[in-house]
Motif scaffolding. Structure first.
Motif, mmCIF file in Angstrom:
data_model
loop_
_atom_site.group_PDB
_atom_site.id
_atom_site.type_symbol
_atom_site.label_atom_id
_atom_site.label_comp_id
_atom_site.label_asym_id
_atom_site.label_seq_id
_atom_site.Cartn_x
_atom_site.Cartn_y
_atom_site.Cartn_z
ATOM 1 N N UNK A 52 3.844 12.135 -15.137
ATOM 2 C CA UNK A 52 3.858 11.554 -13.793
ATOM 3 C C UNK A 52 2.700 10.575 -13.718
ATOM 4 N N UNK A 53 2.985 9.335 -13.316
ATOM 5 C CA UNK A 53 1.954 8.302 -13.225
ATOM 6 C C UNK A 53 1.914 7.753 -11.808
ATOM 7 N N UNK A 54 0.706 7.626 -11.262
ATOM 8 C CA UNK A 54 0.506 7.041 -9.943
ATOM 9 C C UNK A 54 0.507 5.525 -10.095
ATOM 10 N N UNK A 55 1.507 4.836 -9.552
ATOM 11 C CA UNK A 55 1.571 3.377 -9.649
ATOM 12 C C UNK A 55 1.311 2.714 -8.302
ATOM 13 N N UNK A 56 0.688 3.453 -7.391
ATOM 14 C CA UNK A 56 0.364 2.871 -6.087
ATOM 15 C C UNK A 56 -1.083 2.400 -6.084
ATOM 16 N N UNK A 57 -1.496 1.814 -4.981
ATOM 17 C CA UNK A 57 -2.845 1.260 -4.876
ATOM 18 C C UNK A 57 -3.896 2.308 -4.529
ATOM 19 N N UNK A 58 -3.482 3.453 -4.003
ATOM 20 C CA UNK A 58 -4.432 4.483 -3.607
ATOM 21 C C UNK A 58 -4.147 5.810 -4.282
ATOM 22 N N UNK A 59 -5.061 6.772 -4.120
ATOM 23 C CA UNK A 59 -4.851 8.090 -4.734
ATOM 24 C C UNK A 59 -3.757 8.888 -4.021
ATOM 25 N N UNK A 60 -3.115 9.787 -4.768
ATOM 26 C CA UNK A 60 -2.055 10.639 -4.241
ATOM 27 C C UNK A 60 -2.302 12.068 -4.701
ATOM 28 N N UNK B 210 0.797 -1.231 0.000
ATOM 29 C CA UNK B 210 0.000 0.000 0.000
ATOM 30 C C UNK B 210 0.829 1.282 0.000
ATOM 31 N N UNK B 211 2.142 1.197 -0.117
ATOM 32 C CA UNK B 211 2.946 2.414 -0.054
ATOM 33 C C UNK B 211 2.699 3.293 -1.287
ATOM 34 N N UNK B 212 2.969 4.584 -1.118
ATOM 35 C CA UNK B 212 2.783 5.545 -2.208
ATOM 36 C C UNK B 212 3.949 5.425 -3.184
ATOM 37 N N UNK B 213 3.632 5.433 -4.485
ATOM 38 C CA UNK B 213 4.666 5.344 -5.507
ATOM 39 C C UNK B 213 4.254 6.130 -6.734
#
Length: 164
Positions: free
Chosen positions: A58-66, A33-36
């Motif tokens: 920039x692409x969010x590759x984590x499981x949650x929103x950032x 679940x870490x931000x990436x």
């Protein structure tokens, strides 16, 4: 105390693997679940005047929103490191999982040979930078832009004399 290679103490092996299973159970989910974020650059060619520029994604590759607070690049002038922010109309931006945000601005072209690195800053204050492979790719793209773009001439306005 006797040590024999042929005899295995299965209770000790069982205790060791139980301990390892507990460690995996405790730390695996926070690791997932870490931000990436993934940052990359691309070469953008304007079809009207064939001017080359650098695009930034920039692409969010984590499981949650950032939440992304700012995008930009650092460049050096003499001994100073200067920050130039990009995409001011797009920030702050909530990136959902697997959602990219891209932009290309011509302000990059003015300081192209001095660019040190691109960055994205999230709402927790963490800065995200290009990885080693993308840094090398950025250097190649900068060389292409410098070769193919016409030289920009900085216009210096003369100072007007004060009326007497």
């Amino acid at each position: 105390m006797k040590f024999e290679l042929g005899i295995i103490d299965w209770t000790a092996v069982s205790a060791l693997f139980t301990f390892l299973a507990v460690l995996v159970a405790l730390f695996y989910q926070p690791f997932i679940n870490r931000r990436r974020l993934y940052l990359e650059t691309s070469l953008v060619i304007n079809p009207k005047n064939h001017e080359h520029s650098i695009g930034f994604t920039v692409t969010n590759i984590s499981a949650g929103p950032i939440w992304i607070v700012s995008f930009g690049f650092l460049y050096k002038q003499e001994e100073k490191v200067i920050v130039s922010f990009l995409g001011n109309a797009q920030t702050p931006k909530l990136l959902q999982p697997s959602e990219p945000v891209s932009f290309s601005e011509h302000s990059i072209l003015e300081n192209l040979e001095d660019i040190d690195r691109f960055f994205a800053k999230d709402s927790f204050g963490k800065f995200w930078y290009l990885n080693r492979k993308n840094k090398k790719q950025l250097k190649e793209q900068i060389e292409i832009c410098l070769r193919n773009n016409p030289k920009r001439v900085k216009v210096v306005k003369p100072l007007l004399a004060k009326p007497k």
